[in-house]
Scaffold this motif. Structure first.
Motif, mmCIF file in Angstrom:
data_model
loop_
_atom_site.group_PDB
_atom_site.id
_atom_site.type_symbol
_atom_site.label_atom_id
_atom_site.label_comp_id
_atom_site.label_asym_id
_atom_site.label_seq_id
_atom_site.Cartn_x
_atom_site.Cartn_y
_atom_site.Cartn_z
ATOM 1 N N ALA A 114 -2.321 -5.732 -6.571
ATOM 2 C CA ALA A 114 -3.147 -4.519 -7.048
ATOM 3 C C ALA A 114 -4.060 -3.731 -6.048
ATOM 4 O O ALA A 114 -4.014 -2.601 -5.884
ATOM 5 C CB ALA A 114 -3.726 -4.816 -8.468
ATOM 6 N N GLY A 115 -4.816 -4.470 -5.345
ATOM 7 C CA GLY A 115 -5.611 -3.914 -4.126
ATOM 8 C C GLY A 115 -4.740 -3.114 -3.048
ATOM 9 O O GLY A 115 -4.980 -2.108 -2.817
ATOM 10 N N GLN A 116 -3.655 -3.872 -2.625
ATOM 11 C CA GLN A 116 -2.755 -3.130 -1.862
ATOM 12 C C GLN A 116 -2.315 -1.710 -2.313
ATOM 13 O O GLN A 116 -2.243 -0.674 -1.478
ATOM 14 C CB GLN A 116 -1.517 -4.067 -1.606
ATOM 15 C CG GLN A 116 -1.975 -5.411 -0.564
ATOM 16 C CD GLN A 116 -0.724 -6.291 -0.538
ATOM 17 O OE1 GLN A 116 0.337 -6.171 -1.115
ATOM 18 N NE2 GLN A 116 -0.951 -7.299 0.141
ATOM 19 N N LEU A 117 -1.817 -1.765 -3.682
ATOM 20 C CA LEU A 117 -1.340 -0.472 -4.157
ATOM 21 C C LEU A 117 -2.400 0.505 -4.174
ATOM 22 O O LEU A 117 -2.201 1.816 -4.063
ATOM 23 C CB LEU A 117 -0.744 -0.651 -5.639
ATOM 24 C CG LEU A 117 0.344 -1.723 -5.383
ATOM 25 C CD1 LEU A 117 0.645 -1.691 -7.315
ATOM 26 C CD2 LEU A 117 1.653 -1.053 -5.049
ATOM 27 N N ARG A 118 -3.682 0.100 -4.582
ATOM 28 C CA ARG A 118 -4.729 0.881 -4.485
ATOM 29 C C ARG A 118 -5.074 1.596 -3.317
ATOM 30 O O ARG A 118 -5.372 2.759 -3.190
ATOM 31 C CB ARG A 118 -6.128 0.535 -5.033
ATOM 32 C CG ARG A 118 -6.035 0.104 -6.677
ATOM 33 C CD ARG A 118 -7.261 -0.343 -7.348
ATOM 34 N NE ARG A 118 -7.118 -0.344 -8.657
ATOM 35 C CZ ARG A 118 -7.409 0.752 -9.722
ATOM 36 N NH1 ARG A 118 -7.359 2.122 -9.161
ATOM 37 N NH2 ARG A 118 -7.117 0.681 -10.931
ATOM 38 N N GLU A 119 -5.099 0.882 -2.205
ATOM 39 C CA GLU A 119 -5.099 1.261 -0.992
ATOM 40 C C GLU A 119 -4.127 2.154 -0.276
ATOM 41 O O GLU A 119 -4.711 3.328 0.336
ATOM 42 C CB GLU A 119 -4.998 -0.076 -0.066
ATOM 43 C CG GLU A 119 -6.235 -0.865 0.280
ATOM 44 C CD GLU A 119 -6.106 -2.017 1.148
ATOM 45 O OE1 GLU A 119 -5.049 -2.006 1.913
ATOM 46 O OE2 GLU A 119 -7.033 -2.957 1.016
ATOM 47 N N LEU A 120 -2.896 1.983 -0.812
ATOM 48 C CA LEU A 120 -1.988 3.068 -0.494
ATOM 49 C C LEU A 120 -2.166 4.309 -1.332
ATOM 50 O O LEU A 120 -2.009 5.600 -0.708
ATOM 51 C CB LEU A 120 -0.512 2.539 -1.137
ATOM 52 C CG LEU A 120 0.088 1.310 0.034
ATOM 53 C CD1 LEU A 120 1.383 1.003 -0.592
ATOM 54 C CD2 LEU A 120 0.095 1.823 1.359
#
Length: 317
Positions: A295-301
């Motif tokens: 989820a954190g990776q998706l928010r970073e994108l």
């Protein structure tokens, strides 16, 4: 599969073999196949004459129903379904008369092509099933006739590509932002959309579009991105570059990626769903940690898109 099935010496293998990658199909097709599998004996053909032949009709050993018989049964089924609908007072569910004549097996080719290429995620399914986006299958599946399924798939794939560019053109015109290393190439491709929208009717027109490297823009809703394909920059091909992308192998660091505001919104929605799962007391700790990390990776994108997004500007008159 039976077509192109051969043994290690190159001889045709009449018994066929299982595909390495299973076919992708819509739910009604899967249900129908499962029903047929229960009807026929183990190891039998789905349309084996030993099971499906009418009484007083000699069944051929280890053979399937012939095309002429199947065409007749399709018409009989359409008549039965229409009569049943009318008896139940549901006339709107009857099968309308077809202005082009009987529904033969060849007519299902167009339906198959449409479902593979034009349904949501269809191009991804096409990439998985055929290993490439362009379906000029000279060394693979389909008949060599002028109306082979490969030509229909080319046409439907080209139409899907044109629809993608038309949608992108409309989005950019209405102020939707776009980001990513391939964003400007996507804008350039979308600018050409009005010139061919609604004009793809022949296989030659389809090949012109699919063969134009400036128009190779494919939406990948599964990965929440667009692929603006350039084979020299593609990361989906580890060993050899080809003329089409592998949408089932999209890499987040690829130079062919572009994202619109719609993709970014999808990233945030997916991240929120994963975060809700990550706080569940039912799931084991390692799994919740993995969900939270993803989820954190998706928010970073999504944040990177918000920071880098650009808008298409019409040239001054």
């Amino acid at each position: 599969m039976f077509k192109n099935a051969s043994d290690q010496d190159g001889n045709h293998h009449s018994a066929g073999y299982l595909r390495e990658v299973p076919w992708v199909a819509i739910p009604p097709v899967v249900t129908a196949i499962r029903v047929l599998e229960k009807i026929v004996p183990d190891g039998g053909l789905l349309f084996d004459t030993a099971v499906h032949a009418f009484k007083n009709t000699p069944a051929e050993p280890a053979a399937s129903i012939r095309p002429n018989s199947l065409r007749g049964r399709i018409e009989d089924f359409a008549t039965w379904a229409s009569n049943l609908a009318r008896c139940l007072g549901r006339d709107h569910e009857s099968v309308p008369a077809d202005p082009h004549g009987a529904i033969g097996l060849a007519r299902f080719r167009r339906t198959l092509a449409w479902h593979i290429a034009c349904r949501p995620g269809g191009l991804v399914a096409l990439a998985i099933q055929y290993g490439h986006m362009r379906t000029a299958m000279s060394a693979g599946y389909a008949a060599r006739g002028r109306d082979g399924i490969h030509e229909l798939l080319d046409i439907e794939t080209a139409r899907a590509t044109a629809d993608t560019l038309t949608t992108l053109h409309d989005d950019l015109t209405h102020g939707v932002g776009i980001s990513g290393p391939a964003a400007r190439r996507a804008i350039h491709a979308a600018a050409q959309a009005p010139t061919f929208a609604g004009s793809i009717r022949t296989h030659r027109q389809a090949r012109d579009i699919l063969g134009n490297p400036a128009l190779t823009v494919y939406d990948n809703p599964r990965s929440l991105l667009m692929c603006v394909y350039n084979r020299d920059r593609a990361l989906c091909h580890r060993l050899a570059a080809t003329d089409a992308p592998r949408l089932d192998r999209c890499q987040p660091s690829c130079a062919n990626i572009a994202r619109t505001d719609h993709h970014a919104a999808g990233l945030l929605a997916h991240a929120e769903a994963l975060e809700k799962q990550s706080v569940s007391e039912v799931l084991p700790g390692p799994l919740t940690d993995r969900l939270a990390r993803r989820a954190g990776q998706l928010r970073e994108l999504a944040d990177r898109h918000e920071h880098d997004r650009i808008h298409h500007q019409e040239p001054n008159a």
